[in-house]
Design a protein around this motif. Structure first.
Motif, PDB file in Angstrom:
ATOM      1  N   LEU A   6      -6.890 -14.100  -1.301  1.00  0.00           N
ATOM      2  CA  LEU A   6      -7.495 -12.992  -2.043  1.00  0.00           C
ATOM      3  C   LEU A   6      -6.810 -12.804  -3.398  1.00  0.00           C
ATOM      4  O   LEU A   6      -7.471 -12.596  -4.419  1.00  0.00           O
ATOM      5  N   ARG A   7      -5.475 -12.866  -3.391  1.00  0.00           N
ATOM      6  CA  ARG A   7      -4.763 -12.715  -4.674  1.00  0.00           C
ATOM      7  C   ARG A   7      -5.181 -13.790  -5.667  1.00  0.00           C
ATOM      8  O   ARG A   7      -5.379 -13.500  -6.840  1.00  0.00           O
ATOM      9  N   ARG A   8      -5.331 -15.040  -5.167  1.00  0.00           N
ATOM     10  CA  ARG A   8      -5.772 -16.125  -6.051  1.00  0.00           C
ATOM     11  C   ARG A   8      -7.136 -15.811  -6.633  1.00  0.00           C
ATOM     12  O   ARG A   8      -7.374 -15.982  -7.823  1.00  0.00           O
ATOM     13  N   ARG A   9      -8.037 -15.344  -5.797  1.00  0.00           N
ATOM     14  CA  ARG A   9      -9.399 -15.079  -6.254  1.00  0.00           C
ATOM     15  C   ARG A   9      -9.416 -13.948  -7.303  1.00  0.00           C
ATOM     16  O   ARG A   9     -10.101 -14.036  -8.312  1.00  0.00           O
ATOM     17  N   TYR A  10      -8.682 -12.901  -7.060  1.00  0.00           N
ATOM     18  CA  TYR A  10      -8.608 -11.815  -8.057  1.00  0.00           C
ATOM     19  C   TYR A  10      -7.992 -12.323  -9.351  1.00  0.00           C
ATOM     20  O   TYR A  10      -8.449 -11.983 -10.443  1.00  0.00           O
ATOM     21  N   ALA A  11      -6.946 -13.155  -9.243  1.00  0.00           N
ATOM     22  CA  ALA A  11      -6.294 -13.664 -10.452  1.00  0.00           C
ATOM     23  C   ALA A  11      -7.273 -14.504 -11.270  1.00  0.00           C
ATOM     24  O   ALA A  11      -7.335 -14.381 -12.496  1.00  0.00           O
TER      25      ALA A  11
ATOM     26  N   LEU B 250      -2.967  -9.026  -8.969  1.00  0.00           N
ATOM     27  CA  LEU B 250      -2.528  -7.997  -8.016  1.00  0.00           C
ATOM     28  C   LEU B 250      -1.041  -8.171  -7.749  1.00  0.00           C
ATOM     29  O   LEU B 250      -0.533  -9.295  -7.750  1.00  0.00           O
ATOM     30  N   ALA B 251      -0.359  -7.069  -7.511  1.00  0.00           N
ATOM     31  CA  ALA B 251       1.064  -7.147  -7.162  1.00  0.00           C
ATOM     32  C   ALA B 251       1.197  -7.776  -5.772  1.00  0.00           C
ATOM     33  O   ALA B 251       0.293  -7.667  -4.932  1.00  0.00           O
ATOM     34  N   ALA B 252       2.316  -8.456  -5.555  1.00  0.00           N
ATOM     35  CA  ALA B 252       2.495  -9.234  -4.329  1.00  0.00           C
ATOM     36  C   ALA B 252       2.350  -8.372  -3.079  1.00  0.00           C
ATOM     37  O   ALA B 252       1.830  -8.817  -2.063  1.00  0.00           O
ATOM     38  N   ASP B 253       2.798  -7.139  -3.135  1.00  0.00           N
ATOM     39  CA  ASP B 253       2.851  -6.322  -1.921  1.00  0.00           C
ATOM     40  C   ASP B 253       1.774  -5.251  -1.830  1.00  0.00           C
ATOM     41  O   ASP B 253       1.829  -4.404  -0.945  1.00  0.00           O
ATOM     42  N   GLU B 254       0.797  -5.273  -2.727  1.00  0.00           N
ATOM     43  CA  GLU B 254      -0.117  -4.127  -2.699  1.00  0.00           C
ATOM     44  C   GLU B 254      -1.357  -4.353  -1.838  1.00  0.00           C
ATOM     45  O   GLU B 254      -2.152  -3.442  -1.654  1.00  0.00           O
ATOM     46  N   LEU B 255      -1.538  -5.572  -1.281  1.00  0.00           N
ATOM     47  CA  LEU B 255      -2.732  -5.859  -0.481  1.00  0.00           C
ATOM     48  C   LEU B 255      -2.505  -5.543   0.999  1.00  0.00           C
ATOM     49  O   LEU B 255      -1.541  -6.004   1.596  1.00  0.00           O
ATOM     50  N   VAL B 256      -3.417  -4.802   1.592  1.00  0.00           N
ATOM     51  CA  VAL B 256      -3.406  -4.553   3.036  1.00  0.00           C
ATOM     52  C   VAL B 256      -4.791  -4.929   3.569  1.00  0.00           C
ATOM     53  O   VAL B 256      -5.803  -4.442   3.070  1.00  0.00           O
ATOM     54  N   ILE B 257      -4.822  -5.828   4.563  1.00  0.00           N
ATOM     55  CA  ILE B 257      -6.096  -6.229   5.178  1.00  0.00           C
ATOM     56  C   ILE B 257      -6.508  -5.158   6.188  1.00  0.00           C
ATOM     57  O   ILE B 257      -5.673  -4.664   6.949  1.00  0.00           O
ATOM     58  N   THR B 258      -7.793  -4.819   6.183  1.00  0.00           N
ATOM     59  CA  THR B 258      -8.253  -3.701   7.013  1.00  0.00           C
ATOM     60  C   THR B 258      -9.484  -4.082   7.832  1.00  0.00           C
ATOM     61  O   THR B 258     -10.102  -5.123   7.603  1.00  0.00           O
ATOM     62  N   ASN B 259      -9.824  -3.197   8.739  1.00  0.00           N
ATOM     63  CA  ASN B 259     -10.999  -3.373   9.584  1.00  0.00           C
ATOM     64  C   ASN B 259     -12.248  -2.989   8.777  1.00  0.00           C
ATOM     65  O   ASN B 259     -12.836  -1.939   8.953  1.00  0.00           O
TER      66      ASN B 259
ATOM     67  N   LYS C  14      -9.965  -1.530 -11.232  1.00  0.00           N
ATOM     68  CA  LYS C  14      -8.607  -2.017 -10.973  1.00  0.00           C
ATOM     69  C   LYS C  14      -8.100  -2.925 -12.108  1.00  0.00           C
ATOM     70  O   LYS C  14      -6.887  -2.994 -12.345  1.00  0.00           O
ATOM     71  N   ALA C  15      -9.027  -3.617 -12.794  1.00  0.00           N
ATOM     72  CA  ALA C  15      -8.628  -4.519 -13.878  1.00  0.00           C
ATOM     73  C   ALA C  15      -7.925  -3.760 -15.008  1.00  0.00           C
ATOM     74  O   ALA C  15      -7.194  -4.355 -15.791  1.00  0.00           O
ATOM     75  N   PHE C  16      -8.151  -2.446 -15.077  1.00  0.00           N
ATOM     76  CA  PHE C  16      -7.579  -1.655 -16.175  1.00  0.00           C
ATOM     77  C   PHE C  16      -6.399  -0.796 -15.700  1.00  0.00           C
ATOM     78  O   PHE C  16      -5.924   0.069 -16.434  1.00  0.00           O
ATOM     79  N   ASP C  17      -5.961  -1.032 -14.483  1.00  0.00           N
ATOM     80  CA  ASP C  17      -4.928  -0.186 -13.878  1.00  0.00           C
ATOM     81  C   ASP C  17      -3.543  -0.660 -14.297  1.00  0.00           C
ATOM     82  O   ASP C  17      -3.107  -1.733 -13.891  1.00  0.00           O
ATOM     83  N   ARG C  18      -2.860   0.121 -15.078  1.00  0.00           N
ATOM     84  CA  ARG C  18      -1.512  -0.261 -15.519  1.00  0.00           C
ATOM     85  C   ARG C  18      -0.430   0.431 -14.705  1.00  0.00           C
ATOM     86  O   ARG C  18       0.720   0.040 -14.712  1.00  0.00           O
TER      87      ARG C  18
ATOM     88  N   ALA D  35      -6.227  -3.028  -2.362  1.00  0.00           N
ATOM     89  CA  ALA D  35      -5.098  -3.263  -3.261  1.00  0.00           C
ATOM     90  C   ALA D  35      -4.755  -1.866  -3.765  1.00  0.00           C
ATOM     91  O   ALA D  35      -5.400  -1.328  -4.661  1.00  0.00           O
ATOM     92  N   ALA D  36      -3.755  -1.266  -3.126  1.00  0.00           N
ATOM     93  CA  ALA D  36      -3.601   0.185  -3.218  1.00  0.00           C
ATOM     94  C   ALA D  36      -2.527   0.626  -4.211  1.00  0.00           C
ATOM     95  O   ALA D  36      -2.083   1.781  -4.178  1.00  0.00           O
ATOM     96  N   GLY D  37      -2.112  -0.298  -5.098  1.00  0.00           N
ATOM     97  CA  GLY D  37      -1.182   0.090  -6.159  1.00  0.00           C
ATOM     98  C   GLY D  37       0.060   0.765  -5.616  1.00  0.00           C
ATOM     99  O   GLY D  37       0.643   0.319  -4.630  1.00  0.00           O
TER     100      GLY D  37
END
Lengths: 474, 474
Positions: free
Chosen positions: B161-166, B172-181, B303-307, B331-333
């Motif tokens: 997912l990080r690759r695809r967003y990049a 995306l930051a390394a630790d901000e992704l959480v996979i959910t139901n 999210k693309a504009f989230d600093r 990706a919860a920042g």
């Protein structure tokens, strides 16, 4: 639950085990010879050998060379079981989540011996068979069945579960089953269905930390009720508590309670359900360890005594068949509609591929065989762990001897700081679950929960020995 | 998002589509001949044919026999688009769940033409390839990886997912992704992470009913903000609202909003993120339709504009690849840690088998090809549905023309009772989603959301015609 599905040898083993538990057969006593038993019972020698073998694997008897089978002296005197806690009857807000996360969140490291883990060893589960079932089920499936999944879950799985409960003497209503993302989601949805923020919920003492976390997340207050380490919730104490204040729900684990391993006897479960029905207080029953009984028969869940739909029974395959598949369920009685609506708006539905893998696996018929092997492995490991605790932990250590599940609850001498012990063990690559995790007011300061669900882990014995040594200095 | 991965013909088609949308090329105007375009652009005739073919499948141009390609006259005058709602700025408690359940809970009947459904047709998804991927992934897997799953989700999936967003220009930051139901759980966890009971949350007007249900479940209050049917949330109105009262969060769908289909232009998204950052108000971004763009390029998420980590971006595979697999993510920042803890205590982890099926499927490389076919099918069906609405619905009906997703939002003449129409259609085996579902105060009484995600459903045309006829009499 019915014993109709036990084989001859299992029935025999169970009768002898009951005799040992009841004190009819005493530690050190010799079992009747195989020949005697054949004659008395009218069974074949191989049946007797199988029965004695099962008792041996459960740690109840031991074979002595050229002498026969003897009842093992593993039962220590009563005083060595942890004392029942005396919780305050005051409702307290809960703030435990950060501590749970801090202490348990980082323990999935493969280097660490997982004495603090909540899960048994992965090699105990039939993942290959489940993967074959999953592949077969998904290949055969029309696309419409994948996307047409109802919030309540796959109908095939719900039917299979209903059949299984019925065989165990627990008839479920047609519409009360909702499939969930593990038992954890089931418990949380049930709690939401019967409470609103600020309400008071009764939990056991000590109680499973996930219950405390759920209360915290939903802004509920906890009241702990006195809980016997062997027989579970004290019905008299609960009755007093219900007279004193309004209670929105009880969240209990009547079979193999986490962390105590307590098993409420059937008549106590029945009294519990009747008491709560009189007060119109719903019972959220966490039964995730119900299948992991050391005795031959599955203990009846409290749900078996539910006449008015007041028991929200929750369970899953995560501890007994398919960890990581996240398939749980609730039979939520008169609250089933509310639970289904909450599920719809909080996670919509449970993933279909794992559900269908389980439907196929259950249809193949190997589940009970797997469960028998799993129970034997866990019971054997518990005996092994108890011997190590008795040998290596400080004098005055008390320990439970649960009749199912895979946890031991240790009450160390009062001078031991279990949280400090946790950190020192962690530095030596051993995880533990310290007692402070198991109450809202962090009372169990010299207590530990140990996972004994890792048979064949070569590191286990050494870790338990080392932990005992660390406890001497703590 | 970057256009670097568009082929020649896609770039050309997109440039012409932009010209049509901007009014440079007008309805009825003839496109330059293939020969002319080859000369002007220095491309091959097959490139031009492919580009024109794509524009045709998107409904933007039409081929006339022996004459060439013409810009289609499907764009009706501005006045036919639904009017922007003028919501009150008062915070209101929410009580919508029962209505949603009543109106939509029973519409999975295969007899019913699913114009009220939230999902596209199952035949649009590559379930066979996913099942093969799932079987392959599970066969190869060591048991420890199944049970060792972290609450944050399978690490392989998070990397994919990080690759695809990049690649789409969203690091995306390394630790901000959480996979959910599913995205539904992601949105709910995010909402819990940033609110407490009684807080005020801003939603669009109209808004997705599941957002209202989540607010209701968590005892939050809703304030609706003016939302343009084409360009989404009115930033000025939102700024006023933020000055007037404390707001705990905004829950918006900046791309292809449900039900309007509104697409906030990139600069409006940027202004939104900046405004909320100034007020320190978190944005819960529901981006589940982001991949279903009719134009060649994926619109950037907010999210693309989230600093500053203030955007809790939520999405899933449920609408674009794998319905029923229930794999979503956030990706919860700066709220990622809080979301992960909530996930741990509410559902522990997401099922592993569906996650691994997706990791394998993504590694095979067919996802973008699938998405292109899916987008074309949905865009073509939208055009078809728009023609039917224009032909068969009462004069004065206004309808959106979204640039992505698969919903139309109809504003019927004010005399039409859309809820009564819903019930009459339901009696004729047609489901609809009436407007009252889409606001806390049930304002959209003569509005309907129609699902146009069912191309090749032979019953669709007749159902839409019949619905239009019923609307005449309603």
């Amino acid at each position: 639950m019915s014993g109709a599905h036990l084989t001859r040898y299992q029935q025999l083993a169970e009768e002898i085990a009951d005799g040992i538990r009841a004190g009819v057969l005493r530690p050190g006593e010799r079992l009747p010879s195989v020949r005697q038993t054949c004659e008395q019972r009218g069974v074949s020698p191989s049946t007797v050998f199988q029965a004695y073998g099962q008792l041996e694997s459960q740690g109840l008897v031991e074979a002595r060379a050229r002498s026969g089978f003897y009842v093992r002296a593993t039962r220590r005197p009563t005083r060595s079981v942890p004392k029942a806690a005396r919780p305050s009857a005051e409702a307290t807000p809960v703030a435990i989540s950060e501590l749970v996360y801090e202490l348990l969140g980082s323990t999935r490291d493969a280097e660490v011996v997982p004495l603090g883990s909540a899960f048994p060893a992965p090699h105990l589960f039939p993942f290959d068979a489940l993967a074959r079932s999953g592949a077969r089920a998904m290949r055969r499936l029309p696309a419409s069945r994948i996307t047409g999944a109802l919030t309540a879950g796959d109908e095939g799985l719900r039917q299979a579960l209903r059949r299984r409960y019925a065989l165990h003497g627990v008839p479920l209503a047609a519409d009360e089953l909702v499939i969930t993302n593990g038992a954890m989601e089931a418990l949380n949805l049930c709690l939401q269905a019967v409470t609103k923020p600020g309400d008071v919920v009764v939990v056991e003492s000590p109680t499973f930390y996930a219950a405390l976390q759920a209360l915290e997340r939903l802004h509920l207050k906890a009241v702990e009720v006195a809980t016997d380490p062997r027989e579970g919730v004290d019905i008299g104490a609960l009755a007093n508590l219900l007279e004193r204040q309004p209670v929105a729900a009880c969240w209990f684990m009547p079979s193999f309670q986490n962390p105590l391993g307590a098993l409420m006897p059937p008549e106590r479960k029945q009294a519990l359900v009747a008491l709560l029905a009189r007060h119109r207080v719903p019972l959220i029953e966490d039964d995730v360890y119900g299948e992991l009984h050391a005795a031959a028969r599955r203990p009846p869940p409290a749900k078996a005594f539910d006449r008015e739909g007041g028991v929200l029974h929750c369970a899953s395959f995560s501890k007994c068949l398919a960890p990581g598949y996240r398939v749980g369920w609730t039979a939520a009685g008169r609250y089933a509609g509310a639970v289904e609506r909450l599920k719809m708006s909080s996670s919509l539905a449970t993933a279909i591929p794992p559900q269908l893998a389980l439907v196929d696996y259950l249809a193949q018929g190997g589940y009970d065989r797997h469960l028998r092997r799993l129970r034997e492995a866990l019971a054997g490991q518990q005996q092994r762990a108890l011997r190590l605790v008795e040998r290596h932990f400080p004098a005055g250590t008390r320990v439970t001897r649960p009749l199912g599940g895979y946890f031991l609850w240790l009450e160390l001498p009062p001078a031991v700081d279990a949280l400090a012990l946790h950190h020192r063990a962690r530095a030596r690559n051993i995880s533990t679950a310290p007692g402070v995790l198991f109450s809202a007011d962090r009372r169990f300061t010299h207590h530990l929960r140990l996972n004994v669900g890792h048979p064949d882990d070569a590191r286990f014995d050494a870790a338990l020995r080392l932990l005992g040594e660390l406890a001497h200095g703590a």
